[in-house]
Design a protein around this motif. Structure first.
Motif, short mmCIF file in Angstrom:
data_model
loop_
_atom_site.label_atom_id
_atom_site.label_comp_id
_atom_site.label_asym_id
_atom_site.label_seq_id
_atom_site.Cartn_x
_atom_site.Cartn_y
_atom_site.Cartn_z
N LEU A 69 0.59 -1.21 -0.15
CA LEU A 69 -0.01 -0.06 -0.03
C LEU A 69 0.81 1.35 0.03
N GLY A 70 1.77 1.23 0.75
CA GLY A 70 2.76 2.46 0.86
C GLY A 70 3.26 2.80 -0.28
N LYS A 71 3.78 1.81 -1.34
CA LYS A 71 4.44 2.07 -2.40
C LYS A 71 3.39 2.24 -3.38
N LYS A 72 2.17 2.30 -3.26
CA LYS A 72 1.14 2.79 -4.23
C LYS A 72 0.54 4.14 -3.91
N GLY A 73 1.12 4.88 -2.92
CA GLY A 73 0.59 6.00 -2.69
C GLY A 73 -0.52 6.11 -1.29
N TRP A 74 -0.55 5.06 -0.32
CA TRP A 74 -1.47 4.83 0.75
C TRP A 74 -0.48 4.93 1.70
N LYS A 75 -1.22 5.61 2.88
CA LYS A 75 -0.44 5.56 4.30
C LYS A 75 -1.15 4.74 5.13
N ILE A 76 -0.81 3.61 5.64
CA ILE A 76 -1.53 2.72 6.62
C ILE A 76 -1.78 3.66 7.88
N VAL A 77 -3.15 3.73 8.39
CA VAL A 77 -3.28 4.24 9.77
C VAL A 77 -3.47 3.36 10.87
N LYS A 78 -4.07 2.06 10.47
CA LYS A 78 -4.46 1.38 11.34
C LYS A 78 -4.23 -0.01 10.73
N ASP A 79 -3.55 -1.05 11.53
CA ASP A 79 -3.20 -2.52 11.12
C ASP A 79 -3.38 -3.07 12.55
N GLY A 80 -4.47 -3.81 12.54
CA GLY A 80 -4.90 -4.58 13.67
C GLY A 80 -6.26 -5.37 13.57
N ARG A 81 -7.01 -5.22 14.80
CA ARG A 81 -8.25 -6.02 14.89
C ARG A 81 -9.02 -4.94 14.71
N ASP A 82 -10.59 -5.47 14.22
CA ASP A 82 -11.54 -4.46 14.25
C ASP A 82 -12.39 -4.68 15.74
N SER A 83 -13.18 -4.00 15.69
CA SER A 83 -14.01 -4.01 17.12
C SER A 83 -15.32 -4.94 17.30
N SER A 84 -15.27 -5.73 16.21
CA SER A 84 -16.38 -6.72 15.91
C SER A 84 -16.02 -7.90 17.19
N MET A 99 -7.48 12.17 -0.85
CA MET A 99 -8.80 12.11 -1.64
C MET A 99 -9.57 11.07 -1.09
N PHE A 100 -8.79 9.90 -0.80
CA PHE A 100 -9.48 8.62 -0.46
C PHE A 100 -8.98 7.96 0.97
N SER A 101 -9.86 7.21 1.37
CA SER A 101 -9.61 6.34 2.49
C SER A 101 -10.16 4.96 2.07
N VAL A 102 -9.46 3.90 2.66
CA VAL A 102 -9.73 2.68 2.73
C VAL A 102 -9.77 1.70 3.67
N ASP A 103 -11.12 0.91 3.80
CA ASP A 103 -11.18 -0.04 5.26
C ASP A 103 -11.28 -1.31 4.80
N ILE A 104 -10.17 -2.38 4.99
CA ILE A 104 -10.01 -3.53 4.31
C ILE A 104 -10.04 -4.62 5.65
N ARG A 105 -10.94 -5.57 5.52
CA ARG A 105 -11.04 -6.49 6.73
C ARG A 105 -11.17 -7.96 6.15
N LEU A 106 -10.67 -8.65 6.74
CA LEU A 106 -10.65 -10.26 6.36
C LEU A 106 -11.59 -10.82 7.33
N HIS A 107 -12.70 -11.45 6.92
CA HIS A 107 -13.74 -12.11 7.60
C HIS A 107 -13.46 -13.60 7.38
N ASP A 108 -12.94 -14.40 8.44
CA ASP A 108 -12.56 -15.72 8.44
C ASP A 108 -13.78 -16.49 8.90
N GLU A 109 -14.58 -17.32 8.05
CA GLU A 109 -16.05 -17.83 8.35
C GLU A 109 -15.77 -19.27 8.45
N ARG A 110 -14.51 -19.85 8.53
CA ARG A 110 -14.59 -21.31 8.28
C ARG A 110 -15.03 -22.10 9.53
N GLU A 111 -15.44 -21.32 10.70
CA GLU A 111 -15.92 -21.95 11.91
C GLU A 111 -17.41 -21.65 11.61
N HIS A 112 -18.06 -21.06 10.89
CA HIS A 112 -19.50 -20.69 10.75
C HIS A 112 -20.15 -21.35 9.40
#
Length: 133
Positions: A69-84, A99-112
């Motif tokens: 992301l940093g190489k492509k013009g983005w600055k990571i402002v949070k890298d961790g776990r969400d509050s879910s 001009m933009f922000s992005v929120d990316i989340r990995l939802h691991d539903e293998r147990e559901h």
């Protein structure tokens, strides 16, 4: 702004780089808080997901996002776990041009049973005044 939002999303998808299924809805304007609907001040919001590949591949894609992301013009402002309840891995980044922000989340539903694991991406633009028709 619609075109720029699609380009920002496309760049994120390129970094994810998975032979996966991708949801189709495009960017949509949404009102900016603090403005009346008549003011014509909106932001573009583009939610989409990548799914249909094994979770370990998605985890590798999240690591790729952290590296690239940093190489492509983005600055990571949070890298961790969400509050879910699931405490899903989450990366939030801002475009360096502001001009933009992005929120990316990995939802691991293998147990559901019956649920699909996915990477959820939401690209949001800064507020802008829509051109009058």
């Amino acid at each position: 702004m619609n075109k720029l939002t699609k380009e920002a999303s496309s760049g994120i998808l390129d970094i994810i780089d998975l032979a996966a299924k991708v949801t189709e809805p495009g960017p949509r304007p949404t009102p900016c808080s603090g403005y009346s609907e008549d003011a014509g001040v909106v932001r573009m919001r583009h939610p989409w997901s990548v799914y249909g590949v094994p979770v370990p591949d998605m985890e590798k894609a999240m690591d790729r996002l952290r590296r690239e992301l940093g190489k492509k013009g983005w600055k990571i402002v949070k890298d961790g776990r969400d509050s879910s309840k699931a405490k899903s891995p989450q990366i939030v980044a801002d475009r360096k041009n502001g001009m933009f922000s992005v929120d990316i989340r990995l939802h691991d539903e293998r147990e559901h049973s019956g649920s699909t694991s996915l990477i959820e991406v939401t690209v949001v633009s800064d507020c802008f005044r829509r051109p009058k028709d």
